[in-house]
Design an enzyme around this catalytic site. Structure first.
Site, PDB file in Angstrom:
ATOM      1  N   GLU A  59      65.744  60.068  20.189  1.00 13.19           N
ATOM      2  CA  GLU A  59      67.298  60.403  20.093  1.00 13.19           C
ATOM      3  C   GLU A  59      67.627  61.173  19.011  1.00 13.19           C
ATOM      4  O   GLU A  59      66.922  60.943  17.684  1.00 13.19           O
ATOM      5  CB  GLU A  59      67.995  59.016  19.875  1.00 13.19           C
ATOM      6  CG  GLU A  59      69.444  59.072  19.637  1.00 13.19           C
ATOM      7  CD  GLU A  59      70.047  57.792  19.340  1.00 13.19           C
ATOM      8  OE1 GLU A  59      69.578  56.998  18.393  1.00 13.19           O
ATOM      9  OE2 GLU A  59      70.985  57.355  20.199  1.00 13.19           O
ATOM     10  N   GLU A  68      73.361  46.577  20.258  1.00 20.33           N
ATOM     11  CA  GLU A  68      73.792  47.851  20.944  1.00 20.33           C
ATOM     12  C   GLU A  68      72.979  49.007  20.139  1.00 20.33           C
ATOM     13  O   GLU A  68      73.652  49.441  19.113  1.00 20.33           O
ATOM     14  CB  GLU A  68      75.297  48.045  21.096  1.00 20.33           C
ATOM     15  CG  GLU A  68      76.172  47.087  21.613  1.00 20.33           C
ATOM     16  CD  GLU A  68      76.118  47.011  23.274  1.00 20.33           C
ATOM     17  OE1 GLU A  68      75.241  47.973  23.704  1.00 20.33           O
ATOM     18  OE2 GLU A  68      76.546  46.363  23.720  1.00 20.33           O
ATOM     19  N   CYS A  90      76.097  57.230  21.310  1.00 19.32           N
ATOM     20  CA  CYS A  90      74.773  56.686  21.728  1.00 19.32           C
ATOM     21  C   CYS A  90      74.485  56.962  23.148  1.00 19.32           C
ATOM     22  O   CYS A  90      73.364  57.047  23.341  1.00 19.32           O
ATOM     23  CB  CYS A  90      74.824  55.208  21.287  1.00 19.32           C
ATOM     24  SG  CYS A  90      76.473  54.353  22.194  1.00 19.32           S
ATOM     25  N   GLY A 145      74.029  50.062  16.240  1.00 25.37           N
ATOM     26  CA  GLY A 145      73.348  51.219  15.353  1.00 25.37           C
ATOM     27  C   GLY A 145      72.228  51.581  16.079  1.00 25.37           C
ATOM     28  O   GLY A 145      71.902  51.519  17.069  1.00 25.37           O
ATOM     29  N   GLY A 202      67.913  47.736  14.447  1.00 26.34           N
ATOM     30  CA  GLY A 202      68.251  46.776  15.594  1.00 26.34           C
ATOM     31  C   GLY A 202      66.975  45.581  15.878  1.00 26.34           C
ATOM     32  O   GLY A 202      67.261  44.542  15.863  1.00 26.34           O
ATOM     33  N   LYS A 209      81.233  44.541   8.405  1.00 25.94           N
ATOM     34  CA  LYS A 209      80.555  45.463   7.521  1.00 25.94           C
ATOM     35  C   LYS A 209      80.446  46.895   8.007  1.00 25.94           C
ATOM     36  O   LYS A 209      79.784  47.148   8.862  1.00 25.94           O
ATOM     37  CB  LYS A 209      78.954  44.966   7.032  1.00 25.94           C
ATOM     38  CG  LYS A 209      78.590  45.972   5.804  1.00 25.94           C
ATOM     39  CD  LYS A 209      77.228  45.912   5.742  1.00 25.94           C
ATOM     40  CE  LYS A 209      76.572  46.989   6.579  1.00 25.94           C
ATOM     41  NZ  LYS A 209      77.041  48.401   6.461  1.00 25.94           N
TER      42      LYS A 209
HETATM   43  P1  NAD Z   1      72.222  52.736  11.336  1.00 21.42           P
HETATM   44  O1  NAD Z   1      71.512  51.774  12.287  1.00 21.42           O
HETATM   45  O2  NAD Z   1      71.442  53.183  10.220  1.00 21.42           O
HETATM   46  O3  NAD Z   1      73.332  52.008  10.749  1.00 21.42           O
HETATM   47  C1  NAD Z   1      74.319  51.142  11.420  1.00 21.42           C
HETATM   48  C2  NAD Z   1      75.006  50.111  10.847  1.00 21.42           C
HETATM   49  O4  NAD Z   1      73.919  49.296  10.341  1.00 21.42           O
HETATM   50  C3  NAD Z   1      75.424  50.507   9.297  1.00 21.42           C
HETATM   51  O5  NAD Z   1      76.217  49.944   8.866  1.00 21.42           O
HETATM   52  C4  NAD Z   1      74.198  50.360   8.331  1.00 21.42           C
HETATM   53  O6  NAD Z   1      74.631  50.171   6.940  1.00 21.42           O
HETATM   54  C5  NAD Z   1      74.005  49.045   8.992  1.00 21.42           C
HETATM   55  N1  NAD Z   1      72.259  48.691   8.872  1.00 21.42           N
HETATM   56  C6  NAD Z   1      71.405  49.460   8.911  1.00 21.42           C
HETATM   57  N2  NAD Z   1      70.162  48.876   8.708  1.00 21.42           N
HETATM   58  C7  NAD Z   1      70.337  47.671   8.605  1.00 21.42           C
HETATM   59  C8  NAD Z   1      69.741  46.454   8.550  1.00 21.42           C
HETATM   60  N3  NAD Z   1      68.269  46.263   8.445  1.00 21.42           N
HETATM   61  N4  NAD Z   1      70.161  45.134   8.426  1.00 21.42           N
HETATM   62  C9  NAD Z   1      71.659  45.147   8.590  1.00 21.42           C
HETATM   63  N5  NAD Z   1      72.448  46.318   8.674  1.00 21.42           N
HETATM   64  C10 NAD Z   1      71.642  47.297   8.589  1.00 21.42           C
HETATM   65  O7  NAD Z   1      72.758  53.570  12.269  1.00 21.42           O
HETATM   66  P2  NAD Z   1      73.841  54.986  12.119  1.00 21.42           P
HETATM   67  O8  NAD Z   1      72.835  55.966  11.684  1.00 21.42           O
HETATM   68  O9  NAD Z   1      74.764  54.572  11.464  1.00 21.42           O
HETATM   69  O10 NAD Z   1      74.296  54.991  13.591  1.00 21.42           O
HETATM   70  C11 NAD Z   1      73.407  55.786  14.746  1.00 21.42           C
HETATM   71  C12 NAD Z   1      73.004  54.956  15.523  1.00 21.42           C
HETATM   72  O11 NAD Z   1      73.701  53.925  16.090  1.00 21.42           O
HETATM   73  C13 NAD Z   1      72.250  55.770  16.629  1.00 21.42           C
HETATM   74  O12 NAD Z   1      70.876  55.430  16.967  1.00 21.42           O
HETATM   75  C14 NAD Z   1      73.206  55.397  17.731  1.00 21.42           C
HETATM   76  O13 NAD Z   1      72.275  55.438  19.145  1.00 21.42           O
HETATM   77  C15 NAD Z   1      73.242  54.033  17.491  1.00 21.42           C
HETATM   78  N6  NAD Z   1      74.658  53.663  18.318  1.00 21.42           N
HETATM   79  C16 NAD Z   1      74.701  52.814  19.182  1.00 21.42           C
HETATM   80  C17 NAD Z   1      75.645  52.653  20.108  1.00 21.42           C
HETATM   81  C18 NAD Z   1      75.595  51.693  21.309  1.00 21.42           C
HETATM   82  O14 NAD Z   1      76.622  51.106  21.655  1.00 21.42           O
HETATM   83  N7  NAD Z   1      74.420  51.446  21.689  1.00 21.42           N
HETATM   84  C19 NAD Z   1      76.724  53.091  19.464  1.00 21.42           C
HETATM   85  C20 NAD Z   1      76.851  53.848  18.471  1.00 21.42           C
HETATM   86  C21 NAD Z   1      75.913  54.069  17.956  1.00 21.42           C
END
Ligand code: NAD
Length: 486
Positions: A391, A258, A292, A236, A241, A184
């Site tokens: 962050e 992650e 991240c 994300g 998470g 997804k």
């Molecule tokens: P986000 O959590 O809003 O979304 C990430 C993904 O998860 C998207 O596909 C979104 O549609 C989905 N999603 C969101 N809430 C969900 C839920 N409750 N259940 C299932 N799916 C859900 O994050 P974002 O704004 O897209 O990305 C930025 C964040 O990701 C930052 O906090 C960043 O630090 C983190 N990130 C972490 C890593 C890592 O490897 N640790 C890498 C890249 C980004």
């Protein structure tokens, strides 16, 4: 918003090895953050589409002659063909990613266009080398066989910041292990997924092994809790998470998380930043600060504080901000207007809490459209202030003074997060000693980036489990012991 004729329109979803009609006429329209143009439209998957995708992945996994049962070398060959097909499309994929999320094209070519093939080849090699069954003599006199079996149907949920690279740290080990997947992508980055899945199809990845369902968070949550899913791989935000972890905890479903970060860069008194300017920018501002693990809290020794601050201000202030597709661009736009508003609110907060901006802090005057913000350096920041704790996910650095190295390490570790980190100094033994004392999943010396051969992940609110390296393969395998098996 500007709509041009050059938009890309996709009308079908890739499920079960076929292009199928979506269940509804809902669409996702990604927008270029550099130009604010609509880039195209793809179908938005809904719960019914998720049901179909999970059923296809389930059927492929349960097929008695299917992917999960194949000899590892046969799987590895398909993965290598998949890598070849991705390489053919590398430039196109890089361009699609860059135009959707604002990643500078020079970086997108290497990371989004190049890394997926590297990941596939690495895990194809690893599964060939490891095999799936090992024999042990047995302590109680009877031999055992330990099998590394595929965990099953994987739901992979991917963010927009590195949509391909972060998909492939899941796809490559999962395929090597023999899993099947429902992927997804984030609604911001959906077009690159089409080029990726076309490559998979052309390479002969069997029907149902990879299915892709662009959708938002509610549908993502539905996928996470779906009864047909055996494992969740999520990258994300920490907030999402926690919610995904709660669902998986309740279901006792394995999950890799992650999440976010607020990593520290510790400058030792002999750090030579001017000669490491490129490495420093990469470690602290990579992908417009939308990475991240970027080291956005910079600890500088007080007796050289003003000198380091000037160096950082010069390095950051001289970066070229512009359209992500321009090869000269070093800092592109933020992914969306919402994300820029969020970053601007942190900048206001930083000033309100006593921080002093030494460069940046505004929208660039030379760009009249796009979601740009100047790369920004804050001086005189306390490690307790909001911009040092939360962050920001944008190009905003906080430079914090320290008196002793113990104090610097204590402040670096005083964070809710623990993902990356870096130590800068010419005496690498001393830097290594400091690196050992930082409580995170990874630390770099005069550098920060990941390496596919070694584990990547976080501690504390930065996540659970590891991706990459042999550990990333193990995350997609269940262990089964057969006793008394000569
Ligand atoms: P986000 O959590 O809003 O979304 C990430 C993904 O998860 C998207 O596909 C979104 O549609 C989905 N999603 C969101 N809430 C969900 C839920 N409750 N259940 C299932 N799916 C859900 O994050 P974002 O704004 O897209 O990305 C930025 C964040 O990701 C930052 O906090 C960043 O630090 C983190 N990130 C972490 C890593 C890592 O490897 N640790 C890498 C890249 C980004």
């Amino acid at each position: 918003m500007i709509v041009t004729d050059e938009t890309i329109t996709k009308t079908h979803l890739y499920i079960g090895g076929e292009w199928v009609e979506p269940s509804t006429d809902r669409v996702i329209t990604p927008v270029s953050p550099s130009t604010e143009q609509v880039l195209g439209q793809v179908p938005e998957a809904v719960e019914k589409d998720i049901d179909r995708a999970v059923a296809a992945a389930r059927a492929a996994f349960d097929d008695p002659q299917g992917w999960a049962t194949w000899d590892v070398s046969r799987r590895a060959e398909v993965m290598e063909r998949f890598a070849d097909e991705l390489e053919k499309r590398g430039a196109e994929i890089a361009r699609l990613v860059s135009s959707q999320n604002g990643m500078p094209i020079s970086m997108a070519q290497a990371v989004e266009g190049g890394f997926p093939a590297i990941a596939l080849r690495y895990y194809a090699g690893l599964i060939r080398e490891q095999g799936i069954e090992e024999q042990r003599a047995g302590v109680f006199g009877r031999p055992t066989r330990v099998r590394h079996e595929p965990v099953g149907v994987v739901a992979a949920i991917v963010p927009w910041n590195f949509p391909q690279a972060l998909a492939f740290v899941k796809i490559a080990p999962a395929l090597a292990a023999g899993c099947t997947m429902v992927i997804k992508p984030s609604p911001e980055t959906v077009l690159d997924g089409y080029a990726m899945i076309e490559a998979a199809h052309a390479a002969g990845v069997p029907a149902g092994v990879l299915n892709i369902v662009p959708a938002g968070r509610e549908v993502g949550a539905y996928l996470v809790g779906h009864p047909g899913v055996d494992k969740v791989g999520f990258t994300g935000s920490t907030e999402a998470g926690r919610s995904i972890g709660a669902t998986c905890g309740h279901l006792l479903r394995p999950v890799t998380l992650e999440l976010g970060g607020k990593s520290a860069a510790i400058l030792l008194d002999d750090a030579d930043l001017p000669s490491l300017a490129a490495e420093f920018v990469d470690a602290s501002l990579q992908n417009n600060g939308q990475t991240c693990y970027v080291c956005t809290r910079i600890f500088a020794p007080r007796f050289r504080y003003s000198q380091f601050l000037d160096q950082i201000t010069d390095i950051v202030g001289s970066l070229t901000v512009g359209d992500a597709l321009d090869p000269a661009t070093q800092v592109g736009p933020l992914v969306s207007e919402r994300q820029r508003a969020r970053v601007e609110s942190y900048i206001e907060r930083g000033v309100a809490e006593g921080g002093r901006i030494t460069t940046g802090g505004k929208r660039p005057a030379h760009l009249d459209r796009g979601f740009f913000i100047e790369p920004t350096v804050f001086a005189d920041v306390s490690n307790d202030s909001t911009i040092a704790r939360e962050e920001i996910f944008g190009p905003v650095l906080a430079v914090i003074p320290y008196d002793t190295i113990d104090e610097a390490i204590a402040m670096a570790n005083d964070s809710d997060f623990g993902l990356g980190g870096s130590v800068w100094g010419q005496d690498t033994e001393r830097a290594l000693d400091v690196a050992r004392r930082i409580q995170t999943g990874g630390v770099g010396i005069n550098f920060y980036s990941h390496d596919i051969g070694s584990p990547f992940g976080g501690v504390k609110a930065s996540g659970l489990g590891r991706e990459q390296g042999p550990e990333g393969l193990a995350a997609y395998q269940n262990l089964k012991t057969i006793y008394n098996a000569p």
